[in-house]
Design an enzyme around this catalytic site. Structure first.
Site, mmCIF file in Angstrom:
data_model
loop_
_atom_site.group_PDB
_atom_site.id
_atom_site.type_symbol
_atom_site.label_atom_id
_atom_site.label_comp_id
_atom_site.label_asym_id
_atom_site.label_seq_id
_atom_site.Cartn_x
_atom_site.Cartn_y
_atom_site.Cartn_z
ATOM 1 N N LYS A 1 62.048 50.988 70.530
ATOM 2 C CA LYS A 1 61.012 51.240 71.530
ATOM 3 C C LYS A 1 60.673 49.955 72.301
ATOM 4 C CE LYS A 1 56.599 53.548 71.690
ATOM 5 N NZ LYS A 1 55.310 53.591 71.009
ATOM 6 N N ASN A 2 60.257 50.107 73.532
ATOM 7 C CA ASN A 2 59.819 48.974 74.371
ATOM 8 C C ASN A 2 60.908 47.921 74.545
ATOM 9 O OD1 ASN A 2 57.403 50.248 74.317
ATOM 10 N ND2 ASN A 2 56.531 48.925 72.723
ATOM 11 N N ARG A 3 62.145 48.323 74.426
ATOM 12 C CA ARG A 3 63.288 47.410 74.533
ATOM 13 C C ARG A 3 63.257 46.296 73.474
ATOM 14 N NH1 ARG A 3 64.419 44.167 78.358
ATOM 15 N NH2 ARG A 3 66.626 44.049 77.902
ATOM 16 N N LEU A 4 62.437 46.455 72.443
ATOM 17 C CA LEU A 4 62.411 45.428 71.390
ATOM 18 C C LEU A 4 63.544 45.729 70.403
ATOM 19 C CD1 LEU A 4 58.598 44.922 70.763
ATOM 20 C CD2 LEU A 4 60.201 43.360 71.850
ATOM 21 N N SER A 5 64.737 45.741 70.946
ATOM 22 C CA SER A 5 65.904 46.149 70.148
ATOM 23 C C SER A 5 66.283 45.070 69.140
ATOM 24 C CB SER A 5 67.087 46.392 71.080
ATOM 25 O OG SER A 5 66.713 47.329 72.062
#
Ligand SMILES: Cc1cc2nc3c(=O)[nH]c(=O)nc-3n(C[C@H](O)[C@H](O)[C@H](O)COP(=O)(O)O)c2cc1C
Length: 231
Positions: free
Chosen positions: A194-198
């Site tokens: 989520k939220n590009r917090l990959s």
């Protein structure tokens, strides 16, 4: 703002975070085996073995296409193709390649960079002969990546070739048939979150004089180290 617990499943799939102290393996082949098995066991993943193979000319002009992973172990990642294709020609002159897997159902990708080594002809032949007869005939007929007038031409060639083997007999291995194994220099596992917090964990071989600090660079096993990359 509250920082969420990092090992909870991500919102877009059921996967846990990829955490340094919870990796299924501290070397890339074991972790790949684990992720690949999960992809194979997921009904939403239609073809877990499809991978993008990127090659390049000696001048560095890239090209990319999908090929099928036909086996993997600690020696590398295997695929088969024709020496007449664009990739076949490029591999002959430049062994540097990249492989990319993408499993959308799990929001996961694996990036492999390394060197393609041709498999012994006997090994490639054994694999060819293990394939269904129809597929063997197609490999024989198709001069991969050469232009054709229409689909009917391909059918005609296929039927003519199939007639030759109607009464049995072994389909000879095409002269252009090649197998390769990609020996990785780096293998990166990416779990989108989520939220590009990959999460991105990259395995690589350390430089001989490199300090493995356990903070940024972590000791792996079998001569590998790994590190987290910013998403
Ligand atoms: C799902 C899928 C799997 C494929 N698997 C292979 C394969 O294992 N080997 C192969 O030579 N081509 C395979 N192809 C065809 C290649 O994508 C490509 O069209 C062909 O190899 C010619 O590429 P090139 O001229 O750039 O080398 C596959 C295509 C798809 C869509």
């Amino acid at each position: 703002m509250e920082i969420p617990k990092v090992d909870t499943p991500c919102d877009i799939c059921i996967c846990e975070a990829l955490l340094e102290d919870k990796l299924a393996s501290k070397e890339p082949f074991g972790l790949f085996e684990f992720w690949h098995r999960e992809a194979c066991n997921n009904d939403e993943v239609i073809n877990p073995d499809a991978m993008c193979l990127s090659t390049a000319t000696p001048e560095g002009v890239p090209s990319a296409r999908i090929v099928q992973l036909q086996g993997h172990d600690k020696n590398g990642f295997r695929f088969y193709t024709s020496s007449e294709s664009q990739k076949g020609r490029e591999l002959e002159e430049n062994p540097n390649v990249a492989l990319t897997f993408y499993w959308p159902a799990q929001q996961r990708s694996v990036r492999i960079e390394g060197r393609a080594q041709m498999l012994p002809k006997a090994e490639a032949a054994t694999f060819f002969q293990s394939r269904p007869l129809d597929t063997q005939i197609t490999s024989h007929v198709s001069k991969q990546s050469t232009p054709l007038a229409d689909r009917a031409e391909l059918w005609r060639q296929h039927i003519d070739m199939a007639k030759k083997f109607e009464s049995g007999g072994v389909v000879p291995v095409p002269k252009t048939w090649r197998g390769y194994t990609v020996i990785p220099r780096t293998v990166e596992f990416c779990q989108a979150r989520k939220n590009r917090l990959s999460d991105r964990i990259r395995f690589r071989r350390p430089n001989p004089s490199e300090v493995i600090d356990g903070h940024i660079v972590h000791p792996g096993i079998d001569g590998w180290v790994f590190e987290r990359l910013a998403p």
